[in-house]
Structures are given as C-alpha cells and as structure tokens.
Design a protein around this motif. Structure first.
Motif, short mmCIF file in Angstrom:
data_model
loop_
_atom_site.label_atom_id
_atom_site.label_comp_id
_atom_site.label_asym_id
_atom_site.label_seq_id
_atom_site.Cartn_x
_atom_site.Cartn_y
_atom_site.Cartn_z
N SER A 25 21.94 20.73 3.59
CA SER A 25 22.77 19.60 4.04
C SER A 25 21.96 18.33 4.25
O SER A 25 22.50 17.24 4.27
CB SER A 25 23.47 19.95 5.36
OG SER A 25 22.56 19.93 6.45
N TYR A 27 21.00 17.39 6.91
CA TYR A 27 21.48 16.87 8.19
C TYR A 27 20.70 17.59 9.28
O TYR A 27 20.84 18.80 9.47
CB TYR A 27 22.99 17.13 8.33
CG TYR A 27 23.64 16.39 9.46
CD1 TYR A 27 24.18 15.12 9.28
CD2 TYR A 27 23.72 16.95 10.74
CE1 TYR A 27 24.77 14.43 10.32
CE2 TYR A 27 24.31 16.27 11.79
CZ TYR A 27 24.84 15.01 11.56
OH TYR A 27 25.43 14.32 12.60
N VAL A 29 19.44 18.39 13.09
CA VAL A 29 19.93 18.37 14.47
C VAL A 29 18.89 18.99 15.40
O VAL A 29 18.28 20.02 15.07
CB VAL A 29 21.27 19.14 14.60
CG1 VAL A 29 21.85 18.99 16.01
CG2 VAL A 29 22.28 18.68 13.56
N ASN A 45 18.84 23.16 14.05
CA ASN A 45 19.67 23.88 13.09
C ASN A 45 18.78 24.57 12.06
O ASN A 45 17.72 24.06 11.68
CB ASN A 45 20.71 22.96 12.43
CG ASN A 45 20.14 21.76 11.73
OD1 ASN A 45 19.09 21.24 12.11
ND2 ASN A 45 20.81 21.29 10.71
N GLU A 47 19.25 26.44 8.43
CA GLU A 47 20.16 26.74 7.33
C GLU A 47 19.66 27.93 6.50
O GLU A 47 18.57 28.46 6.75
CB GLU A 47 20.35 25.48 6.48
CG GLU A 47 20.98 24.37 7.31
CD GLU A 47 21.34 23.13 6.52
OE1 GLU A 47 20.87 22.98 5.37
OE2 GLU A 47 22.10 22.30 7.07
N CYS A 56 23.59 26.50 14.12
CA CYS A 56 23.49 25.14 14.66
C CYS A 56 22.41 25.04 15.73
O CYS A 56 22.05 26.04 16.37
CB CYS A 56 24.81 24.73 15.29
SG CYS A 56 26.16 24.50 14.14
N ALA A 57 21.95 23.83 15.94
CA ALA A 57 20.91 23.56 16.94
C ALA A 57 21.33 24.00 18.35
O ALA A 57 20.54 24.59 19.10
CB ALA A 57 20.58 22.07 16.94
N GLU A 58 22.58 23.71 18.69
CA GLU A 58 23.06 24.03 20.04
C GLU A 58 23.03 25.54 20.28
O GLU A 58 22.61 26.02 21.33
CB GLU A 58 24.50 23.52 20.23
CG GLU A 58 24.66 22.02 20.07
CD GLU A 58 24.96 21.61 18.65
OE1 GLU A 58 24.37 22.20 17.71
OE2 GLU A 58 25.78 20.70 18.46
N THR A 91 28.51 15.27 17.40
CA THR A 91 29.29 16.12 18.31
C THR A 91 29.16 17.58 17.90
O THR A 91 29.08 17.90 16.72
CB THR A 91 30.78 15.72 18.31
OG1 THR A 91 31.26 15.76 16.97
CG2 THR A 91 30.98 14.35 18.89
N PRO A 92 29.17 18.47 18.88
CA PRO A 92 29.02 19.90 18.57
C PRO A 92 30.22 20.44 17.80
O PRO A 92 31.36 20.03 18.05
CB PRO A 92 28.89 20.56 19.95
CG PRO A 92 29.43 19.60 20.92
CD PRO A 92 29.23 18.23 20.34
N CYS A 93 29.96 21.38 16.90
CA CYS A 93 31.05 22.00 16.14
C CYS A 93 31.87 22.89 17.05
O CYS A 93 31.48 23.20 18.19
CB CYS A 93 30.48 22.79 14.96
SG CYS A 93 29.81 24.40 15.40
N CYS A 96 30.13 26.08 18.41
CA CYS A 96 29.15 25.79 19.48
C CYS A 96 29.86 25.46 20.79
O CYS A 96 29.41 25.87 21.87
CB CYS A 96 28.23 24.65 19.07
SG CYS A 96 27.04 25.14 17.80
N1 THU Z 1 25.04 21.28 12.85
C1 THU Z 1 24.47 21.52 14.06
O1 THU Z 1 23.30 21.93 14.15
N2 THU Z 1 25.22 21.28 15.17
C2 THU Z 1 26.52 20.89 15.14
O2 THU Z 1 27.20 20.98 16.14
C3 THU Z 1 27.09 20.38 13.90
C4 THU Z 1 26.41 20.83 12.67
C5 THU Z 1 24.25 21.55 11.65
C6 THU Z 1 24.74 22.74 10.87
C7 THU Z 1 24.23 22.42 9.49
O3 THU Z 1 22.89 22.87 9.39
C8 THU Z 1 24.22 20.89 9.44
O4 THU Z 1 24.31 20.46 10.78
C9 THU Z 1 25.37 20.30 8.64
O5 THU Z 1 26.57 20.83 9.03
#
Ligand code: THU
Length: 139
Positions: A25, A27, A29, A45, A47, A56-58, A91-93, A96
């Motif tokens: 991603s 992305y 975190v 995070n 992957e 996820c990081a949280e 924001t947290p998914c 999480c």
């Molecule tokens: N991700 C997190 O670590 N925390 C979240 O609450 C939202 C998404 C990560 C999961 C994945 O590795 C990347 O961000 C993209 O979704």
C-alpha cells in the motif's frame, strides 16, 4: 507536564512509522499506546504478500501490550500517511476500533490522530465507535 508527555507519545508514534512494513500500500502507520500505569507500547502496520494477513499499527501495539499482560489503557497516538506524501489524520479502521473496545473504556480512552507534535486531533473511543458492542454484553 501532560503536554510534554503527549509530545513524547507523538514522537514515539512518528518514530515507529519508520518500522512500518508496507511494500504493497505504501501507506505507513505508526502508533504509540499508553497504558494506565504509564508504560508505552508502540506498533506499526505489517503487510503481507497475502494481503488479508496484514496487521494495522494500532493492533500491533495492542497485541504487544496484551501479550505482556497489560490490559488497562489511557490513550493511543496514531500517525499515518503515504510514504511519499504528507501525514494525514489517520483514523483507525473498524477492526482496530473494536479491538480497542475490548480493553478500553469508550468514554475516557483517547484516540489522538497526529500529523506532528503540534498538529493533532483528539477523539474518545465512544465518538469513533458509537453504540458499540463490548465484553459486558456477554456477561
Ligand atoms: N492501516 C493501519 O495500520 N491502521 C489503520 O487503522 C488503517 C490502515 C494500515 C493497514 C495497511 O497496511 C495500510 O494501512 C493501508 O490500508
């Protein structure tokens, strides 16, 4: 004092972002979770080439803490954004948020979305997960 502590927690989350493993991603975190006793558990995070296996990081931070026997928490700082762009209020998914709900009081647990030590937003878990289902529903 509280302000200084929050700054340190944000710095920890920003630092943890450097450990993010996000080759798919891009992305990244980082999170820093403060327990009620003052201990800090950080997470990033992680992957996987089998995408659904990502964490996820949280949740990394929560699972590190719970696996060390810590179940009481005060707040979490989340820092996230694309690896080649600016930080966002990440924001947290939903998953999480539900993991937080298992261990945290929705009315008092704080979720801090930080772009920097001077730029952040604070929410309670109840604000981000209203009308939630939790452990007491099963008692
Ligand atoms: N991700 C997190 O670590 N925390 C979240 O609450 C939202 C998404 C990560 C999961 C994945 O590795 C990347 O961000 C993209 O979704």
């Amino acid at each position: 004092m509280a302000e200084k502590d929050l700054k340190k927690l944000i710095e920890k989350a920003l630092d943890m972002r450097n450990s993010s493993y996000a080759p798919y991603s891009h992305y990244k975190v980082g999170a820093a979770l403060e327990a009620s006793d003052g201990q800090i558990f950080s997470g990033c995070n992680i992957e996987n080439s089998s995408y659904g296996a990502a964490n996820c990081a949280e949740r990394t931070a929560f699972f590190k803490a719970v696996s060390e026997g810590v179940h009481d928490f005060k707040r979490i700082v989340i820092t996230g954004g694309p690896d080649d762009g600016e930080l966002q209020y990440a924001t947290p998914c939903g998953i999480c948020r539900q993991v937080m709900r298992e261990f945290c009081d929705p009315e008092s647990f704080e979720i801090i979305l930080a772009k920097s030590t001077g730029d952040y937003k604070i929410f309670t878990l109840a604000q981000l997960l209203p009308e939630s289902f939790g452990p007491e529903n099963l008692l």
